[in-house]
Design an enzyme around this catalytic site. Structure first.
Site, PDB file in Angstrom:
ATOM      1  N   HIS A   4       2.318  12.376  11.836  1.00  0.00           N
ATOM      2  CA  HIS A   4       2.375  12.432  10.370  1.00  0.00           C
ATOM      3  C   HIS A   4       1.053  12.836   9.718  1.00  0.00           C
ATOM      4  O   HIS A   4       0.933  12.826   8.496  1.00  0.00           O
ATOM      5  CB  HIS A   4       2.805  11.068   9.815  1.00  0.00           C
ATOM      6  CG  HIS A   4       4.153  10.645  10.299  1.00  0.00           C
ATOM      7  ND1 HIS A   4       4.323   9.881  11.440  1.00  0.00           N
ATOM      8  CD2 HIS A   4       5.392  10.899   9.824  1.00  0.00           C
ATOM      9  CE1 HIS A   4       5.609   9.674  11.634  1.00  0.00           C
ATOM     10  NE2 HIS A   4       6.284  10.280  10.676  1.00  0.00           N
ATOM     11  N   GLY A  89      -5.441  -0.595  -3.770  1.00  0.00           N
ATOM     12  CA  GLY A  89      -4.061  -0.646  -4.237  1.00  0.00           C
ATOM     13  C   GLY A  89      -3.894  -1.367  -5.551  1.00  0.00           C
ATOM     14  O   GLY A  89      -4.861  -1.836  -6.166  1.00  0.00           O
ATOM     15  N   ASP A 203      -0.219  -5.376 -13.406  1.00  0.00           N
ATOM     16  CA  ASP A 203       0.752  -6.040 -14.276  1.00  0.00           C
ATOM     17  C   ASP A 203       0.789  -7.529 -13.944  1.00  0.00           C
ATOM     18  O   ASP A 203       0.335  -7.939 -12.871  1.00  0.00           O
ATOM     19  CB  ASP A 203       2.148  -5.432 -14.103  1.00  0.00           C
ATOM     20  CG  ASP A 203       2.609  -5.441 -12.659  1.00  0.00           C
ATOM     21  OD1 ASP A 203       2.182  -4.528 -11.917  1.00  0.00           O
ATOM     22  OD2 ASP A 203       3.328  -6.369 -12.256  1.00  0.00           O
TER      23      ASP A 203
HETATM   24  O1  LIG Z   1      -0.565   1.043  -5.860  1.00  0.00           O
HETATM   25  P1  LIG Z   1      -0.201   0.918  -4.405  1.00  0.00           P
HETATM   26  O2  LIG Z   1      -1.357   1.092  -3.504  1.00  0.00           O
HETATM   27  O3  LIG Z   1       0.958   1.823  -4.000  1.00  0.00           O
HETATM   28  O4  LIG Z   1       0.293  -0.605  -4.191  1.00  0.00           O
HETATM   29  C1  LIG Z   1       1.367  -1.225  -4.870  1.00  0.00           C
HETATM   30  O5  LIG Z   1       2.167  -0.362  -5.630  1.00  0.00           O
HETATM   31  C2  LIG Z   1       3.410  -0.060  -4.940  1.00  0.00           C
HETATM   32  C3  LIG Z   1       4.556  -0.573  -5.752  1.00  0.00           C
HETATM   33  O6  LIG Z   1       4.597   0.032  -7.002  1.00  0.00           O
HETATM   34  C4  LIG Z   1       3.299  -0.765  -3.592  1.00  0.00           C
HETATM   35  O7  LIG Z   1       2.822   0.129  -2.639  1.00  0.00           O
HETATM   36  C5  LIG Z   1       2.332  -1.884  -3.905  1.00  0.00           C
HETATM   37  O8  LIG Z   1       1.670  -2.433  -2.795  1.00  0.00           O
HETATM   38  O1  LIG Z   2       3.881  -4.462  -5.351  1.00  0.00           O
HETATM   39  C1  LIG Z   2       3.605  -4.586  -6.542  1.00  0.00           C
HETATM   40  C2  LIG Z   2       2.574  -3.836  -7.162  1.00  0.00           C
HETATM   41  C3  LIG Z   2       2.323  -4.011  -8.496  1.00  0.00           C
HETATM   42  N1  LIG Z   2       3.056  -4.904  -9.180  1.00  0.00           N
HETATM   43  C4  LIG Z   2       4.038  -5.617  -8.596  1.00  0.00           C
HETATM   44  O2  LIG Z   2       4.709  -6.409  -9.257  1.00  0.00           O
HETATM   45  N2  LIG Z   2       4.277  -5.454  -7.286  1.00  0.00           N
END
Ligand SMILES: O=P(O)(O)O[C@H]1O[C@H](CO)[C@@H](O)[C@H]1O
Ligand SMILES: O=c1cc[nH]c(=O)[nH]1
EC number: 2.4.2.1
Length: 235
Positions: A4, A89, A203
């Site tokens: 990948h 993240g 959030d």
């Molecule tokens: O902003 P990322 O790094 O993607 O992380 C968060 O956002 C995603 C969900 O919207 C999931 O991957 C969660 O872990």
């Molecule tokens: O996995 C996630 C990422 C951002 N906000 C959420 O509620 N969940």
């Protein structure tokens, strides 16, 4: 090349930042790295390498969830011999004193993913951050005056889950919910490399508060700078 990741062996640095969103990888490379080049476009999961303060650093999108990030970590470790994996993240807070825009350093991660139960024959394993990376990130964030939180996060298999007991998780000290850290820490342990998740609270799951897109940009930048400062000091 791996299944990948279409990079040559030397294309990827020993330290790799790991955002879930491949477009965040592009943003990081174009905004923070010098002389970045794109080494991967397979499945649109963009990967870039450049330098930050003279140190070679890569940034690789991982996709969302344990199965997706596990593919990229396994291939980074098996084919590219990476030493430091730093997730950058987003997460949703579930504690009253954890606010949107806060940056969290995930010391450990609880999870409802079955990955570790399969790996350890039903026995619970405690996925844990690398101490040196955690300390460096804490020092870098503190120097910037950021309201850092350090503690336990929850790696969820489902973004939409009507049965999640957030009240109980909060009672037991979980700071926020995201979807990859437990796999990152477990696989880093398996391969003997260092890993850390640096997360921006995008959030608040209990209050419903959200960041605006402008605020996300600013707070993402703070998280990215913490991760990059940690990267430049890595062995
Ligand atoms: O902003 P990322 O790094 O993607 O992380 C968060 O956002 C995603 C969900 O919207 C999931 O991957 C969660 O872990
Ligand atoms: O996995 C996630 C990422 C951002 N906000 C959420 O509620 N969940």
């Amino acid at each position: 090349m791996s299944v990948h990741i279409g990079a040559k062996a030397d294309d990827i640095a020993e330290t790799v930042l790991l955002p879930g969103d491949p477009l965040r990888a592009k943003y990081i490379a174009e905004t923070f790295l010098e002389n970045p080049f794109c080494y991967n476009e397979v499945r649109g999961m963009l990967g870039f390498t450049g330098t930050y303060k003279g140190k070679k650093v890569s940034v690789q999108g991982t996709g969302m969830g344990v199965p997706s990030i596990s593919i990229y970590i396994n291939e980074l470790m098996q084919s590219y011999h990476v030493q430091n994996l730093i997730r950058v993240g987003t997460c949703g807070a579930i504690q009253k004193d954890v606010n949107v825009r806060d940056v969290i350093l995930a010391m450990t991660s609880s999870t409802d993913s079955s990955m570790n139960r399969q790996t350890f024959n039903g026995i619970d394993y405690a996925p844990t951050a690398n101490w040196e990376l955690l300390k460096r990130a804490f020092d870098a964030g503190t120097e910037k005056g950021l309201p850092l939180k350090v503690g336990n996060v929850f790696t969820a298999d489902q973004f939409y889950n009507d049965h999640a007991d957030h009240e109980k998780w909060a009672q037991y000290g979980i700071l926020a919910i995201e979807m990859e850290t437990a796999a990152l820490y477990t696989l880093a342990a398996k391969y003997g490399c260092r890993a850390l998740s640096v997360l921006t609270v995008s959030d608040h799951i209990i209050t419903g508060e959200e960041t605006t897109s402008d605020e996300r940009q600013t707070t993402f930048n703070e998280m990215i700078e913490v991760a990059l400062e940690t990267a430049v000091q890595s062995k």
